[in-house]
Enzyme design. Structure first.
Site, PDB file in Angstrom:
ATOM      1  N   ASP A   3       0.847  -1.199   0.000  1.00 52.94           N
ATOM      2  CA  ASP A   3       0.000   0.000   0.000  1.00 52.94           C
ATOM      3  C   ASP A   3       0.879   1.244   0.000  1.00 52.94           C
ATOM      4  O   ASP A   3       1.902   1.294   0.687  1.00 52.94           O
ATOM      5  CB  ASP A   3      -0.914  -0.008   1.237  1.00 52.94           C
ATOM      6  CG  ASP A   3      -2.070   0.967   1.100  1.00 52.94           C
ATOM      7  OD1 ASP A   3      -3.221   0.523   0.967  1.00 52.94           O
ATOM      8  OD2 ASP A   3      -1.805   2.199   1.120  1.00 52.94           O
ATOM      9  N   ILE A   4       0.472   2.242  -0.764  1.00 48.19           N
ATOM     10  CA  ILE A   4       1.270   3.469  -0.886  1.00 48.19           C
ATOM     11  C   ILE A   4       1.248   4.275   0.416  1.00 48.19           C
ATOM     12  O   ILE A   4       2.145   5.090   0.658  1.00 48.19           O
ATOM     13  CB  ILE A   4       0.751   4.314  -2.077  1.00 48.19           C
ATOM     14  CG1 ILE A   4       1.830   5.212  -2.628  1.00 48.19           C
ATOM     15  CG2 ILE A   4      -0.514   5.083  -1.716  1.00 48.19           C
ATOM     16  CD1 ILE A   4       1.515   5.825  -3.978  1.00 48.19           C
ATOM     17  N   ASN A  10     -12.924  -3.220   2.644  1.00 51.18           N
ATOM     18  CA  ASN A  10     -13.879  -2.128   2.766  1.00 51.18           C
ATOM     19  C   ASN A  10     -14.864  -2.199   1.601  1.00 51.18           C
ATOM     20  O   ASN A  10     -14.467  -2.482   0.467  1.00 51.18           O
ATOM     21  CB  ASN A  10     -13.142  -0.782   2.760  1.00 51.18           C
ATOM     22  CG  ASN A  10     -12.215  -0.632   3.959  1.00 51.18           C
ATOM     23  OD1 ASN A  10     -12.542  -1.089   5.045  1.00 51.18           O
ATOM     24  ND2 ASN A  10     -11.062  -0.017   3.760  1.00 51.18           N
ATOM     25  N   HIS A  25     -10.493  -5.136  -3.269  1.00 49.67           N
ATOM     26  CA  HIS A  25      -9.132  -5.349  -2.764  1.00 49.67           C
ATOM     27  C   HIS A  25      -9.175  -5.782  -1.312  1.00 49.67           C
ATOM     28  O   HIS A  25     -10.062  -5.408  -0.546  1.00 49.67           O
ATOM     29  CB  HIS A  25      -8.268  -4.093  -2.920  1.00 49.67           C
ATOM     30  CG  HIS A  25      -8.885  -2.844  -2.378  1.00 49.67           C
ATOM     31  ND1 HIS A  25      -9.883  -2.161  -3.031  1.00 49.67           N
ATOM     32  CD2 HIS A  25      -8.645  -2.157  -1.230  1.00 49.67           C
ATOM     33  CE1 HIS A  25     -10.230  -1.102  -2.314  1.00 49.67           C
ATOM     34  NE2 HIS A  25      -9.499  -1.081  -1.210  1.00 49.67           N
ATOM     35  N   GLY A  55     -15.861   2.721   3.900  1.00 49.51           N
ATOM     36  CA  GLY A  55     -14.600   3.437   3.720  1.00 49.51           C
ATOM     37  C   GLY A  55     -13.833   3.035   2.476  1.00 49.51           C
ATOM     38  O   GLY A  55     -12.622   3.230   2.386  1.00 49.51           O
ATOM     39  N   GLN A  56     -14.546   2.479   1.496  1.00 48.49           N
ATOM     40  CA  GLN A  56     -13.873   2.064   0.260  1.00 48.49           C
ATOM     41  C   GLN A  56     -13.604   3.285  -0.622  1.00 48.49           C
ATOM     42  O   GLN A  56     -14.535   3.978  -1.028  1.00 48.49           O
ATOM     43  CB  GLN A  56     -14.734   1.052  -0.508  1.00 48.49           C
ATOM     44  CG  GLN A  56     -14.041   0.535  -1.770  1.00 48.49           C
ATOM     45  CD  GLN A  56     -14.862  -0.507  -2.523  1.00 48.49           C
ATOM     46  OE1 GLN A  56     -16.030  -0.761  -2.201  1.00 48.49           O
ATOM     47  NE2 GLN A  56     -14.257  -1.099  -3.538  1.00 48.49           N
ATOM     48  N   HIS A 102      -6.945  -5.770   2.163  1.00 47.82           N
ATOM     49  CA  HIS A 102      -5.797  -5.214   2.882  1.00 47.82           C
ATOM     50  C   HIS A 102      -5.255  -6.304   3.809  1.00 47.82           C
ATOM     51  O   HIS A 102      -6.018  -6.870   4.606  1.00 47.82           O
ATOM     52  CB  HIS A 102      -6.217  -4.050   3.784  1.00 47.82           C
ATOM     53  CG  HIS A 102      -6.823  -2.866   3.084  1.00 47.82           C
ATOM     54  ND1 HIS A 102      -6.133  -1.689   2.882  1.00 47.82           N
ATOM     55  CD2 HIS A 102      -8.050  -2.650   2.568  1.00 47.82           C
ATOM     56  CE1 HIS A 102      -6.916  -0.808   2.281  1.00 47.82           C
ATOM     57  NE2 HIS A 102      -8.097  -1.372   2.076  1.00 47.82           N
TER      58      HIS A 102
HETATM   59  P1  5GP Z   1      -9.795   1.496   0.404  1.00 52.72           P
HETATM   60  O1  5GP Z   1      -9.958   2.697   1.268  1.00 52.72           O
HETATM   61  O2  5GP Z   1     -10.433   1.677  -0.950  1.00 52.72           O
HETATM   62  O3  5GP Z   1     -10.196   0.218   1.078  1.00 52.72           O
HETATM   63  O4  5GP Z   1      -8.249   1.328   0.200  1.00 52.72           O
HETATM   64  C1  5GP Z   1      -7.557   1.819  -0.906  1.00 52.72           C
HETATM   65  C2  5GP Z   1      -6.085   1.707  -0.579  1.00 52.72           C
HETATM   66  O5  5GP Z   1      -5.359   1.907  -1.764  1.00 52.72           O
HETATM   67  C3  5GP Z   1      -5.611   2.752   0.435  1.00 52.72           C
HETATM   68  O6  5GP Z   1      -5.039   2.090   1.554  1.00 52.72           O
HETATM   69  C4  5GP Z   1      -4.578   3.557  -0.345  1.00 52.72           C
HETATM   70  O7  5GP Z   1      -3.484   3.969   0.440  1.00 52.72           O
HETATM   71  C5  5GP Z   1      -4.178   2.602  -1.463  1.00 52.72           C
HETATM   72  N1  5GP Z   1      -3.756   3.249  -2.696  1.00 52.72           N
HETATM   73  C6  5GP Z   1      -4.397   4.256  -3.343  1.00 52.72           C
HETATM   74  N2  5GP Z   1      -3.737   4.598  -4.452  1.00 52.72           N
HETATM   75  C7  5GP Z   1      -2.639   3.795  -4.507  1.00 52.72           C
HETATM   76  C8  5GP Z   1      -1.555   3.675  -5.444  1.00 52.72           C
HETATM   77  O8  5GP Z   1      -1.465   4.380  -6.442  1.00 52.72           O
HETATM   78  N3  5GP Z   1      -0.613   2.730  -5.168  1.00 52.72           N
HETATM   79  C9  5GP Z   1      -0.694   1.932  -4.058  1.00 52.72           C
HETATM   80  N4  5GP Z   1       0.302   1.046  -3.902  1.00 52.72           N
HETATM   81  N5  5GP Z   1      -1.700   2.014  -3.169  1.00 52.72           N
HETATM   82  C10 5GP Z   1      -2.652   2.934  -3.391  1.00 52.72           C
END
Ligand code: 5GP
Length: 115
Positions: free
Chosen positions: A31-32, A88, A101, A94-95, A103
């Site tokens: 994750d970034i 999520n 995906h 919180g998606q 985590h």
């Molecule tokens: P969500 O909130 O949708 O469950 O999680 C999305 C996740 O994707 C977040 O933890 C966010 O930090 C990660 N993310 C968003 N953009 C990027 C990206 O460009 N590269 C990577 N490696 N992770 C990303």
């Protein structure tokens, strides 16, 4: 045609990622914005928006993802101490990225319940 999600762009190699695993059905990368010492995302290569849009025909692929998650947790050294797998779904969940995906979070004690 709708715009590609950030994860589809990663799958297509248009955006770089720190890959930890890949096969014909899924991709895993760091994750970034890590929320734990280890924070890896596992995504299906198939474009699925969320748990809510899963199809019955996705069952085998989803089962495969869970085995990949288990293997990665072991390889990342999380299996013994424990870890959390979070999915999520939708706005209240919180998606942020509309591509299914998982985590994998570990490397520290995680509190419960989540915020
Ligand atoms: P969500 O909130 O949708 O469950 O999680 C999305 C996740 O994707 C977040 O933890 C966010 O930090 C990660 N993310 C968003 N953009 C990027 C990206 O460009 N590269 C990577 N490696 N992770 C990303």
């Amino acid at each position: 045609m709708s715009e590609k999600t950030i994860f589809k762009r990663i799958i297509d190699g248009e955006i770089p990622c720190q890959k930890v695993y890949e096969d014909d059905r899924c991709l895993a990368f760091h994750d970034i914005s890590p929320q734990a010492p280890t924070h890896v995302l596992v995504i299906p290569k198939k474009e699925i928006e969320s748990v809510e849009t899963l199809d019955d025909t996705d069952a085998a692929m989803i089962g495969h993802l869970w085995l990949v998650i288990r293997n990665l947790a072991r390889e990342l050294g999380l299996a013994e101490s424990g870890y959390r797998v979070v999915v999520n779904c939708g706005a209240d969940g919180g998606q942020a990225v509309p591509h299914l995906h998982y985590h994998i979070l570990g490397g520290r004690s995680l509190s419960w319940p989540p915020g």
